[in-house]
Write a protein that holds these residues in place. Sequence first.
Motif, PDB file in Angstrom:
ATOM      1  N   ILE A 191       0.839  -1.207   0.000  1.00 32.28           N
ATOM      2  CA  ILE A 191       0.000   0.000   0.000  1.00 32.28           C
ATOM      3  C   ILE A 191       0.870   1.251   0.000  1.00 32.28           C
ATOM      4  O   ILE A 191       1.857   1.342   0.729  1.00 32.28           O
ATOM      5  CB  ILE A 191      -0.934   0.002   1.233  1.00 32.28           C
ATOM      6  CG1 ILE A 191      -1.906  -1.184   1.149  1.00 32.28           C
ATOM      7  CG2 ILE A 191      -1.700   1.324   1.332  1.00 32.28           C
ATOM      8  CD1 ILE A 191      -2.777  -1.337   2.380  1.00 32.28           C
ATOM      9  N   ARG A 192       0.487   2.226  -0.814  1.00 31.13           N
ATOM     10  CA  ARG A 192       1.175   3.516  -0.870  1.00 31.13           C
ATOM     11  C   ARG A 192       0.162   4.617  -0.548  1.00 31.13           C
ATOM     12  O   ARG A 192      -0.945   4.623  -1.092  1.00 31.13           O
ATOM     13  CB  ARG A 192       1.781   3.753  -2.256  1.00 31.13           C
ATOM     14  CG  ARG A 192       2.855   2.743  -2.638  1.00 31.13           C
ATOM     15  CD  ARG A 192       4.083   2.882  -1.755  1.00 31.13           C
ATOM     16  NE  ARG A 192       5.119   1.899  -2.071  1.00 31.13           N
ATOM     17  CZ  ARG A 192       5.241   0.720  -1.469  1.00 31.13           C
ATOM     18  NH1 ARG A 192       4.380   0.379  -0.517  1.00 31.13           N
ATOM     19  NH2 ARG A 192       6.195  -0.109  -1.810  1.00 31.13           N
ATOM     20  N   THR A 193       0.553   5.529   0.353  1.00 30.78           N
ATOM     21  CA  THR A 193      -0.357   6.602   0.757  1.00 30.78           C
ATOM     22  C   THR A 193       0.304   7.967   0.589  1.00 30.78           C
ATOM     23  O   THR A 193       1.520   8.090   0.615  1.00 30.78           O
ATOM     24  CB  THR A 193      -0.783   6.446   2.231  1.00 30.78           C
ATOM     25  OG1 THR A 193       0.389   6.417   3.069  1.00 30.78           O
ATOM     26  CG2 THR A 193      -1.578   5.171   2.445  1.00 30.78           C
ATOM     27  N   ARG A 194      -0.531   8.986   0.406  1.00 31.04           N
ATOM     28  CA  ARG A 194      -0.096  10.385   0.412  1.00 31.04           C
ATOM     29  C   ARG A 194      -0.870  11.106   1.501  1.00 31.04           C
ATOM     30  O   ARG A 194      -2.064  10.847   1.697  1.00 31.04           O
ATOM     31  CB  ARG A 194      -0.338  11.046  -0.946  1.00 31.04           C
ATOM     32  CG  ARG A 194       0.482  10.446  -2.073  1.00 31.04           C
ATOM     33  CD  ARG A 194       0.192  11.116  -3.399  1.00 31.04           C
ATOM     34  NE  ARG A 194       0.629  12.505  -3.395  1.00 31.04           N
ATOM     35  CZ  ARG A 194       1.850  12.897  -3.737  1.00 31.04           C
ATOM     36  NH1 ARG A 194       2.760  12.014  -4.105  1.00 31.04           N
ATOM     37  NH2 ARG A 194       2.170  14.168  -3.736  1.00 31.04           N
ATOM     38  N   HIS A 195      -0.192  12.010   2.219  1.00 34.98           N
ATOM     39  CA  HIS A 195      -0.797  12.680   3.379  1.00 34.98           C
ATOM     40  C   HIS A 195      -0.743  14.192   3.209  1.00 34.98           C
ATOM     41  O   HIS A 195       0.081  14.725   2.470  1.00 34.98           O
ATOM     42  CB  HIS A 195      -0.048  12.329   4.668  1.00 34.98           C
ATOM     43  CG  HIS A 195       0.047  10.863   4.939  1.00 34.98           C
ATOM     44  ND1 HIS A 195       0.757  10.351   6.004  1.00 34.98           N
ATOM     45  CD2 HIS A 195      -0.474   9.789   4.302  1.00 34.98           C
ATOM     46  CE1 HIS A 195       0.669   9.034   6.009  1.00 34.98           C
ATOM     47  NE2 HIS A 195      -0.065   8.671   4.974  1.00 34.98           N
ATOM     48  N   ALA A 196      -1.614  14.877   3.956  1.00 40.53           N
ATOM     49  CA  ALA A 196      -1.568  16.339   4.049  1.00 40.53           C
ATOM     50  C   ALA A 196      -2.036  16.732   5.441  1.00 40.53           C
ATOM     51  O   ALA A 196      -2.888  16.067   6.036  1.00 40.53           O
ATOM     52  CB  ALA A 196      -2.458  16.989   2.996  1.00 40.53           C
ATOM     53  N   GLY A 197      -1.475  17.830   5.956  1.00 36.80           N
ATOM     54  CA  GLY A 197      -1.887  18.312   7.273  1.00 36.80           C
ATOM     55  C   GLY A 197      -0.701  18.540   8.178  1.00 36.80           C
ATOM     56  O   GLY A 197       0.448  18.561   7.734  1.00 36.80           O
ATOM     57  N   MET A 198      -0.977  18.724   9.467  1.00 40.89           N
ATOM     58  CA  MET A 198       0.053  18.973  10.468  1.00 40.89           C
ATOM     59  C   MET A 198       0.306  17.716  11.280  1.00 40.89           C
ATOM     60  O   MET A 198      -0.514  16.803  11.316  1.00 40.89           O
ATOM     61  CB  MET A 198      -0.369  20.112  11.405  1.00 40.89           C
ATOM     62  CG  MET A 198      -0.601  21.446  10.727  1.00 40.89           C
ATOM     63  SD  MET A 198      -0.873  22.767  11.928  1.00 40.89           S
ATOM     64  CE  MET A 198      -2.299  22.148  12.829  1.00 40.89           C
ATOM     65  N   ASN A 199       1.450  17.705  11.958  1.00 35.60           N
ATOM     66  CA  ASN A 199       1.819  16.557  12.767  1.00 35.60           C
ATOM     67  C   ASN A 199       0.716  16.199  13.763  1.00 35.60           C
ATOM     68  O   ASN A 199       0.217  17.053  14.490  1.00 35.60           O
ATOM     69  CB  ASN A 199       3.112  16.874  13.529  1.00 35.60           C
ATOM     70  CG  ASN A 199       3.627  15.680  14.286  1.00 35.60           C
ATOM     71  OD1 ASN A 199       3.656  14.583  13.756  1.00 35.60           O
ATOM     72  ND2 ASN A 199       4.032  15.887  15.522  1.00 35.60           N
ATOM     73  N   HIS A 200       0.353  14.909  13.777  1.00 36.34           N
ATOM     74  CA  HIS A 200      -0.701  14.377  14.647  1.00 36.34           C
ATOM     75  C   HIS A 200      -2.075  14.952  14.305  1.00 36.34           C
ATOM     76  O   HIS A 200      -3.023  14.785  15.075  1.00 36.34           O
ATOM     77  CB  HIS A 200      -0.381  14.618  16.127  1.00 36.34           C
ATOM     78  CG  HIS A 200       0.764  13.786  16.603  1.00 36.34           C
ATOM     79  ND1 HIS A 200       1.198  13.802  17.903  1.00 36.34           N
ATOM     80  CD2 HIS A 200       1.576  12.918  15.959  1.00 36.34           C
ATOM     81  CE1 HIS A 200       2.223  12.978  18.041  1.00 36.34           C
ATOM     82  NE2 HIS A 200       2.473  12.436  16.860  1.00 36.34           N
ATOM     83  N   CYS A 201      -2.174  15.634  13.194  1.00 36.05           N
ATOM     84  CA  CYS A 201      -3.478  16.146  12.739  1.00 36.05           C
ATOM     85  C   CYS A 201      -3.436  16.176  11.209  1.00 36.05           C
ATOM     86  O   CYS A 201      -3.573  17.227  10.587  1.00 36.05           O
ATOM     87  CB  CYS A 201      -3.749  17.529  13.312  1.00 36.05           C
ATOM     88  SG  CYS A 201      -5.432  18.119  12.979  1.00 36.05           S
ATOM     89  N   ALA A 202      -3.197  15.011  10.618  1.00 43.79           N
ATOM     90  CA  ALA A 202      -3.053  14.904   9.166  1.00 43.79           C
ATOM     91  C   ALA A 202      -4.048  13.887   8.625  1.00 43.79           C
ATOM     92  O   ALA A 202      -4.675  13.141   9.387  1.00 43.79           O
ATOM     93  CB  ALA A 202      -1.623  14.497   8.805  1.00 43.79           C
ATOM     94  N   TRP A 203      -4.172  13.867   7.302  1.00 42.79           N
ATOM     95  CA  TRP A 203      -5.162  13.028   6.651  1.00 42.79           C
ATOM     96  C   TRP A 203      -4.572  12.373   5.407  1.00 42.79           C
ATOM     97  O   TRP A 203      -3.719  12.945   4.742  1.00 42.79           O
ATOM     98  CB  TRP A 203      -6.395  13.853   6.261  1.00 42.79           C
ATOM     99  CG  TRP A 203      -6.994  14.536   7.440  1.00 42.79           C
ATOM    100  CD1 TRP A 203      -6.692  15.780   7.913  1.00 42.79           C
ATOM    101  CD2 TRP A 203      -7.960  13.989   8.339  1.00 42.79           C
ATOM    102  NE1 TRP A 203      -7.409  16.048   9.048  1.00 42.79           N
ATOM    103  CE2 TRP A 203      -8.204  14.972   9.339  1.00 42.79           C
ATOM    104  CE3 TRP A 203      -8.643  12.779   8.398  1.00 42.79           C
ATOM    105  CZ2 TRP A 203      -9.105  14.762  10.376  1.00 42.79           C
ATOM    106  CZ3 TRP A 203      -9.538  12.573   9.433  1.00 42.79           C
ATOM    107  CH2 TRP A 203      -9.770  13.561  10.410  1.00 42.79           C
ATOM    108  N   VAL A 204      -5.038  11.171   5.127  1.00 41.04           N
ATOM    109  CA  VAL A 204      -4.610  10.471   3.923  1.00 41.04           C
ATOM    110  C   VAL A 204      -5.408  11.012   2.744  1.00 41.04           C
ATOM    111  O   VAL A 204      -6.638  10.914   2.715  1.00 41.04           O
ATOM    112  CB  VAL A 204      -4.839   8.953   4.067  1.00 41.04           C
ATOM    113  CG1 VAL A 204      -4.510   8.237   2.761  1.00 41.04           C
ATOM    114  CG2 VAL A 204      -3.999   8.396   5.216  1.00 41.04           C
TER     115      VAL A 204
END
Length: 314
Positions: A191-204
């Motif tokens: 599985i490969r994911t991309r994330h956005a957001g701040m540390n400990h408050c991010a989303w895939v």
Amino acid sequence: MIRRRVVLTVVGGGSFYTPSFIGTMCRYPERFTGAEVRLVDPNTERTSLVKQFCELYTRAKSVPMAFRETPEIDRGLDGADFVIVTFRIGGPAALLADMRIPPHFGYFGNETVGPGGLFMAIRTVPAVLDVAERMRRLCPDAWLLNYANPTNFIADALRRTGHSRSLGLCDGYICPPRDIGATLGLDHRSIRTRHAGMNHCAWVTEARCGGRDLSAELAEITDRRARANLLRCRTPEQVERALRWLEIFRTMGRYPAPAGHAEAYFFHDEFLARQRERMVSGRHGRWTHDAGNWRRLKKQVRNFVESEAEEVAR
């Protein structure tokens, strides 16, 4: 052409997490063989323990490195290529305050976000900026790799003060592939994911397995099917938490990363009540977890077993 050895300075080198940095370096022997690793930490007892383990581990991996202990930060920074910052200003007592004060005012206490995160930022940001300013004098071409919390506040402070050769790191990115894979019954390694957001408050923002859109599959999976998949590799308690994370995904349209930190804010009253109960009883899982980590490290120094050491250095 002779390649110059890499000089890595770990500010907070007496941290239990230092062996994980060394474990990663050993996977790239062509880059890090012969590296000099400087462990900067005022806690000489823990630094000595970490150094002994790292020497045993690198010898077992046939990736020789030189480890130096120093409580003097300027000596540790002088001429470094990379500087990892990993410390907790105020130690466990400060962490306890970050977690215990907010519940008195109706908020969940956490070390990286919310009121507790602000408390920690007030203590930690000046310390990291001090390291960055010293680096300007002693190793101006080095990269600062921040692994201290609260990462989002620190990364922003470094950017605002012109320290462009810096990165904010968190190992939370490894969690979503494992959790999504367990929910869908897939091998997380594919599985490969991309994330956005701040540390400990991010989303895939994207999750794929080959040509499969896993976000679409998460949207369609039933609780019954998800539970059956999860029971193959998780305990009953872990299954219930993962189903909550699936519920958060359905609410937000994005999978949380890392899910364990987001959970407390979607089920705030329950987590707040649990935190208050721990305050009354004096129990806190973090102390048990940390004590276990140090016991494992000491055991390996007394009797090194490579297969078990992998768990310490992963």
